[in-house]
Design a protein around this motif. Structure first.
Motif, PDB file in Angstrom:
ATOM      1  N   LEU A  11     -42.680  14.343  11.671  1.00  0.00           N
ATOM      2  CA  LEU A  11     -43.195  13.948  12.988  1.00  0.00           C
ATOM      3  C   LEU A  11     -42.550  14.727  14.126  1.00  0.00           C
ATOM      4  O   LEU A  11     -43.026  14.675  15.262  1.00  0.00           O
ATOM      5  CB  LEU A  11     -43.020  12.444  13.190  1.00  0.00           C
ATOM      6  N   GLY A  12     -41.494  15.475  13.814  1.00  0.00           N
ATOM      7  CA  GLY A  12     -40.861  16.327  14.808  1.00  0.00           C
ATOM      8  C   GLY A  12     -41.603  17.633  15.041  1.00  0.00           C
ATOM      9  O   GLY A  12     -41.313  18.358  15.998  1.00  0.00           O
ATOM     10  N   LEU A  13     -42.566  17.936  14.195  1.00  0.00           N
ATOM     11  CA  LEU A  13     -43.378  19.138  14.387  1.00  0.00           C
ATOM     12  C   LEU A  13     -44.371  18.896  15.522  1.00  0.00           C
ATOM     13  O   LEU A  13     -44.884  17.776  15.677  1.00  0.00           O
ATOM     14  CB  LEU A  13     -44.092  19.505  13.089  1.00  0.00           C
ATOM     15  N   PRO A  14     -44.642  19.909  16.324  1.00  0.00           N
ATOM     16  CA  PRO A  14     -45.491  19.719  17.512  1.00  0.00           C
ATOM     17  C   PRO A  14     -46.834  19.065  17.203  1.00  0.00           C
ATOM     18  O   PRO A  14     -47.614  19.563  16.398  1.00  0.00           O
ATOM     19  CB  PRO A  14     -45.679  21.144  18.043  1.00  0.00           C
ATOM     20  N   GLY A  15     -47.060  17.916  17.823  1.00  0.00           N
ATOM     21  CA  GLY A  15     -48.334  17.229  17.707  1.00  0.00           C
ATOM     22  C   GLY A  15     -48.554  16.454  16.430  1.00  0.00           C
ATOM     23  O   GLY A  15     -49.596  15.815  16.267  1.00  0.00           O
ATOM     24  N   ALA A  16     -47.614  16.495  15.493  1.00  0.00           N
ATOM     25  CA  ALA A  16     -47.814  15.824  14.207  1.00  0.00           C
ATOM     26  C   ALA A  16     -47.953  14.324  14.388  1.00  0.00           C
ATOM     27  O   ALA A  16     -47.279  13.713  15.225  1.00  0.00           O
ATOM     28  CB  ALA A  16     -46.653  16.130  13.266  1.00  0.00           C
ATOM     29  N   VAL A  17     -48.850  13.744  13.598  1.00  0.00           N
ATOM     30  CA  VAL A  17     -49.069  12.307  13.601  1.00  0.00           C
ATOM     31  C   VAL A  17     -49.047  11.784  12.170  1.00  0.00           C
ATOM     32  O   VAL A  17     -49.275  12.533  11.223  1.00  0.00           O
ATOM     33  CB  VAL A  17     -50.397  11.914  14.289  1.00  0.00           C
ATOM     34  N   SER A  26     -49.714  10.032   5.240  1.00  0.00           N
ATOM     35  CA  SER A  26     -50.030  11.440   5.510  1.00  0.00           C
ATOM     36  C   SER A  26     -49.468  11.856   6.857  1.00  0.00           C
ATOM     37  O   SER A  26     -49.375  11.050   7.787  1.00  0.00           O
ATOM     38  CB  SER A  26     -51.538  11.684   5.469  1.00  0.00           C
ATOM     39  N   PHE A  27     -49.094  13.119   6.917  1.00  0.00           N
ATOM     40  CA  PHE A  27     -48.647  13.746   8.159  1.00  0.00           C
ATOM     41  C   PHE A  27     -49.680  14.810   8.484  1.00  0.00           C
ATOM     42  O   PHE A  27     -50.005  15.661   7.653  1.00  0.00           O
ATOM     43  CB  PHE A  27     -47.247  14.331   7.992  1.00  0.00           C
ATOM     44  N   ARG A  28     -50.221  14.711   9.690  1.00  0.00           N
ATOM     45  CA  ARG A  28     -51.391  15.502  10.054  1.00  0.00           C
ATOM     46  C   ARG A  28     -51.177  16.295  11.331  1.00  0.00           C
ATOM     47  O   ARG A  28     -50.369  15.922  12.182  1.00  0.00           O
ATOM     48  CB  ARG A  28     -52.593  14.575  10.266  1.00  0.00           C
ATOM     49  N   LEU A  29     -51.987  17.340  11.448  1.00  0.00           N
ATOM     50  CA  LEU A  29     -52.037  18.101  12.691  1.00  0.00           C
ATOM     51  C   LEU A  29     -52.745  17.267  13.745  1.00  0.00           C
ATOM     52  O   LEU A  29     -53.514  16.367  13.422  1.00  0.00           O
ATOM     53  CB  LEU A  29     -52.797  19.410  12.460  1.00  0.00           C
ATOM     54  N   PRO A  30     -52.508  17.565  15.007  1.00  0.00           N
ATOM     55  CA  PRO A  30     -53.183  16.810  16.057  1.00  0.00           C
ATOM     56  C   PRO A  30     -54.674  17.120  16.104  1.00  0.00           C
ATOM     57  O   PRO A  30     -55.129  18.123  15.571  1.00  0.00           O
ATOM     58  CB  PRO A  30     -52.487  17.286  17.338  1.00  0.00           C
ATOM     59  N   GLY A  31     -55.415  16.245  16.740  1.00  0.00           N
ATOM     60  CA  GLY A  31     -56.842  16.490  16.936  1.00  0.00           C
ATOM     61  C   GLY A  31     -57.700  15.568  16.105  1.00  0.00           C
ATOM     62  O   GLY A  31     -57.229  14.823  15.257  1.00  0.00           O
TER      63      GLY A  31
END
Length: 114
Positions: A11-17, A26-31
């Motif tokens: 979750l520390g990665l930019p925009g991760a949710v 799951s850990f996902r990209l934003p959008g």
């Protein structure tokens, strides 16, 4: 490494949710499409990172042979499994960053990641 530490790195990665995905986290990209770059098993024993390049997957497996294994999905090798009991945050962070980039993480942020 604990599941909480793995979650914090992802979750520390930019925009991760974080969202549920069947019985996994799951850990996902934003959008809207929210492409998955990693998942974690319900018991927190495994982190699964979707690294696309065969050579990169092999390099992670060779680098951390007791902790990183191939991940298969539908009979196809699609990433790596990280056994969290044997993992260290110092190398899991760049592994997750690679999965994040491989799955469409914004390239402008690449320089700030491991």
């Amino acid at each position: 490494m604990t599941p909480a530490q793995a979650r914090q790195l992802a979750l520390g990665l930019p925009g991760a949710v974080e969202n549920p995905h069947h019985d996994l986290t799951s850990f996902r990209l934003p959008g809207v499409k929210g492409r998955i770059f990693a998942t974690m098993t319900p018991d927190g024993a495994e982190l699964r990172a979707f690294i696309k390049d065969d050579d990169a997957r092999d390099a992670w497996i060779a680098r951390e042979p007791g902790a990183v294994q191939p991940l298969y999905w539908g009979g196809k090798r699609c990433g790596v499994k990280v056994l969290l009991a044997h993992a260290k945050p110092a190398w899991v962070q760049p592994l997750l960053a690679q999965a994040w980039r491989d799955n469409g993480g914004p390239r402008a942020d690449v320089a700030t990641l491991g």
